[in-house]
Motif scaffolding. Structure first.
Motif, short mmCIF file in Angstrom:
data_model
loop_
_atom_site.label_atom_id
_atom_site.label_comp_id
_atom_site.label_asym_id
_atom_site.label_seq_id
_atom_site.Cartn_x
_atom_site.Cartn_y
_atom_site.Cartn_z
N ARG A 160 0.85 -1.20 0.00
CA ARG A 160 0.00 0.00 0.00
C ARG A 160 0.88 1.25 0.00
O ARG A 160 1.84 1.34 0.76
CB ARG A 160 -0.93 0.00 1.21
N TRP A 161 0.56 2.20 -0.88
CA TRP A 161 1.26 3.46 -0.96
C TRP A 161 0.82 4.38 0.18
O TRP A 161 -0.24 4.16 0.79
CB TRP A 161 0.96 4.14 -2.29
N PRO A 162 1.58 5.43 0.46
CA PRO A 162 1.18 6.37 1.52
C PRO A 162 -0.20 6.99 1.28
O PRO A 162 -0.89 7.34 2.24
CB PRO A 162 2.28 7.44 1.47
N ASP A 163 -0.64 7.11 0.02
CA ASP A 163 -1.95 7.70 -0.26
C ASP A 163 -3.08 6.67 -0.18
O ASP A 163 -4.24 7.00 -0.46
CB ASP A 163 -1.96 8.40 -1.62
N GLY A 164 -2.76 5.42 0.16
CA GLY A 164 -3.78 4.40 0.32
C GLY A 164 -3.96 3.46 -0.87
O GLY A 164 -4.64 2.44 -0.76
N ARG A 165 -3.37 3.81 -2.01
CA ARG A 165 -3.49 2.93 -3.17
C ARG A 165 -2.80 1.60 -2.90
O ARG A 165 -1.76 1.56 -2.23
CB ARG A 165 -2.83 3.56 -4.40
N ARG A 166 -3.35 0.53 -3.47
CA ARG A 166 -2.73 -0.78 -3.35
C ARG A 166 -2.07 -1.17 -4.67
O ARG A 166 -2.59 -0.86 -5.75
CB ARG A 166 -3.75 -1.85 -2.96
N SER A 167 -0.92 -1.81 -4.58
CA SER A 167 -0.19 -2.27 -5.75
C SER A 167 0.42 -3.63 -5.45
O SER A 167 0.18 -4.21 -4.40
CB SER A 167 0.90 -1.25 -6.14
N VAL A 168 1.22 -4.11 -6.39
CA VAL A 168 1.88 -5.41 -6.24
C VAL A 168 3.39 -5.21 -6.33
O VAL A 168 3.90 -4.62 -7.29
CB VAL A 168 1.42 -6.40 -7.33
N LEU A 169 4.10 -5.70 -5.32
CA LEU A 169 5.55 -5.65 -5.27
C LEU A 169 6.09 -6.97 -5.82
O LEU A 169 5.67 -8.05 -5.40
CB LEU A 169 6.03 -5.46 -3.83
N LYS A 170 7.00 -6.88 -6.78
CA LYS A 170 7.59 -8.06 -7.39
C LYS A 170 9.10 -7.88 -7.46
O LYS A 170 9.61 -6.77 -7.34
CB LYS A 170 7.04 -8.29 -8.81
N TRP A 171 9.80 -9.00 -7.69
CA TRP A 171 11.23 -8.87 -7.93
C TRP A 171 11.65 -9.91 -8.96
O TRP A 171 10.98 -10.92 -9.19
CB TRP A 171 12.03 -9.02 -6.64
N ARG A 172 12.75 -9.62 -9.62
CA ARG A 172 13.35 -10.56 -10.58
C ARG A 172 14.83 -10.67 -10.24
O ARG A 172 15.61 -9.76 -10.51
CB ARG A 172 13.16 -10.09 -12.01
N GLN A 227 16.82 -1.03 -9.05
CA GLN A 227 17.82 -2.07 -8.86
C GLN A 227 18.12 -2.20 -7.37
O GLN A 227 18.43 -1.21 -6.69
CB GLN A 227 19.11 -1.73 -9.61
N VAL A 228 18.02 -3.42 -6.84
CA VAL A 228 18.37 -3.70 -5.45
C VAL A 228 19.35 -4.87 -5.46
O VAL A 228 18.95 -6.02 -5.65
CB VAL A 228 17.14 -4.03 -4.59
N ASP A 229 20.62 -4.55 -5.32
CA ASP A 229 21.68 -5.56 -5.40
C ASP A 229 21.58 -6.27 -6.75
O ASP A 229 21.56 -5.61 -7.77
CB ASP A 229 21.59 -6.54 -4.22
N HIS A 230 21.48 -7.61 -6.75
CA HIS A 230 21.47 -8.35 -8.02
C HIS A 230 20.07 -8.43 -8.63
O HIS A 230 19.90 -9.00 -9.72
CB HIS A 230 22.01 -9.76 -7.81
N ALA A 231 19.06 -7.91 -7.96
CA ALA A 231 17.68 -8.07 -8.40
C ALA A 231 17.07 -6.74 -8.85
O ALA A 231 17.51 -5.67 -8.44
CB ALA A 231 16.83 -8.67 -7.28
N VAL A 232 16.03 -6.86 -9.67
CA VAL A 232 15.21 -5.71 -10.04
C VAL A 232 13.89 -5.81 -9.29
O VAL A 232 13.21 -6.84 -9.36
CB VAL A 232 14.95 -5.64 -11.55
N VAL A 233 13.54 -4.77 -8.57
CA VAL A 233 12.29 -4.72 -7.82
C VAL A 233 11.33 -3.79 -8.56
O VAL A 233 11.71 -2.69 -8.95
CB VAL A 233 12.51 -4.22 -6.38
N THR A 234 10.11 -4.28 -8.77
CA THR A 234 9.11 -3.46 -9.45
C THR A 234 7.85 -3.35 -8.58
O THR A 234 7.56 -4.25 -7.78
CB THR A 234 8.71 -4.06 -10.82
N VAL A 235 7.15 -2.26 -8.76
CA VAL A 235 5.83 -2.09 -8.17
C VAL A 235 4.88 -1.90 -9.34
O VAL A 235 5.07 -1.03 -10.18
CB VAL A 235 5.77 -0.90 -7.21
N GLN A 236 3.83 -2.74 -9.37
CA GLN A 236 2.92 -2.75 -10.50
C GLN A 236 1.49 -2.46 -10.06
O GLN A 236 1.10 -2.74 -8.93
CB GLN A 236 2.98 -4.11 -11.21
N GLU A 237 0.74 -1.93 -11.00
CA GLU A 237 -0.68 -1.65 -10.79
C GLU A 237 -1.42 -2.93 -10.38
O GLU A 237 -1.17 -4.02 -10.93
CB GLU A 237 -1.27 -1.12 -12.10
N LEU A 238 -2.31 -2.81 -9.42
CA LEU A 238 -3.16 -3.92 -9.00
C LEU A 238 -4.44 -3.88 -9.83
O LEU A 238 -5.28 -2.98 -9.68
CB LEU A 238 -3.48 -3.82 -7.51
N LEU A 239 -4.59 -4.85 -10.72
CA LEU A 239 -5.78 -4.92 -11.57
C LEU A 239 -6.94 -5.59 -10.82
O LEU A 239 -6.73 -6.37 -9.89
CB LEU A 239 -5.47 -5.71 -12.84
#
Length: 297
Positions: free
Chosen positions: A53-65, A99-111
């Motif tokens: 959840r973002w500070p404004d209340g929106r919900r999203s999805v945290l992923k990493w590769r 980029q977080v160390d060896h991984a890519v972290v993304t935050v994506q829209e929650l459909l």
């Protein structure tokens, strides 16, 4: 008296790294100043995703590769998803990439919607229609990389060949067939279509039976959209279907060019058998070997 040799311990194959959502959220805060609240894991998936959840209340999805670079994701999978979004396809927007160390972290829209537990005939026709919408979508994007098939060499954490060679006679024979297919076809997909690479019911969202989105585009790239239908055939083999779904999908696969179907079937056979050897049970391995055998020679 000579003692008999001790049995060799079973080989312990490397397993996929799993998302530590709290650690990744904290790393994003340190790098971007954005404070995301982790609410819990998303269902399904092999390396993990979490609701935030973002500070404004929106919900999203945290992923990493893991073992990835931001530039590669932006130029490949994210470019594919944005091209499809521009065409009106139900694909989540990428809201943050870091980029977080060896991984890519993304935050994506929650459909909206929930993942499909079971694909029925109505759902299949929707999935087929959406797949047709992927055709030609990258015709003006020759810069987006083609998807590698890994039929003659290991992939980055998946499509490993050695586990099949060592597992048993059936798996070793499959690996030899996969390698032979690789020798007869290009190392990467050909075509100008958008390819998801993991197009199965667990990555499809629906509300009251209507498809509302396709998620998990982290492996997307350029190729032939028929590849995703082979992935879907493997997906319904484990996730269950309504009456006639597998037969209908097999008919669709039969109509694909052999230059698409054969390397795609080899890739998915290698991918699923390797993954099961390293992460699941011997019964799971046999499950995938049985399916793979339906289109090998």
């Amino acid at each position: 008296m000579r003692s008999s040799p001790s049995p060799q311990p079973a080989r312990r194959w490397a397993r996929a790294e799993r998302l530590d959502a709290d650690r990744m959220a904290e790393a994003l805060h340190e790098r971007t100043g954005v404070r995301l609240t982790v609410e819990g894991p998303c269902p399904g998936g092999q390396v993990g995703a979490a609701y935030v959840r973002w500070p404004d209340g929106r919900r999203s999805v945290l992923k990493w590769r893991p073992r990835a670079r931001v530039a590669d994701l932006v130029d490949g999978p994210i470019a594919v998803s944005e091209a499809l979004r521009a065409a009106g396809c139900p694909v989540p927007a990428t809201e943050l990439v870091e980029q977080v160390d060896h991984a890519v972290v993304t935050v994506q829209e929650l459909l909206p919607g929930s993942t499909l537990d079971r694909l029925d005939a109505h759902g299949l026709e929707q999935a087929l229609a959406l797949n047709r919408a992927f055709a030609g979508r990258l015709a003006d994007r020759p810069d987006i990389p083609a998807i590698a098939l890994y039929l003659r060499e290991d992939g980055p954490g998946f499509c490993l060949h050695e586990p099949l060679r060592r597992h048993g006679a059936r798996a070793a024979a499959l690996e030899r067939w996969v390698t032979a297919v690789g020798a007869a076809h290009p190392p990467a997909m050909e075509g100008e279509d958008a390819v998801h690479l993991d197009y199965h019911p667990g990555n499809m969202l629906a509300v009251d039976g209507t498809l509302t989105g396709v998620i998990d585009w982290d492996g997307a790239g350029r190729g032939h959209h028929g590849f995703d239908l082979v992935t879907l055939r493997f997906g319904v083999h484990v996730e269950g279907t309504g009456p006639g779904v597998e037969d209908r999908l097999d008919e669709v696969l039969d109509a694909l060019p052999e230059t698409v179907l054969r390397p795609a079937w080899a890739h998915m056979s290698l991918r699923m058998v390797d993954w099961s050897i390293r992460h699941h049970t011997p019964a799971d391995v046999e499950h995938w070997l049985d399916l793979a055998a339906r289109r090998t020679d």
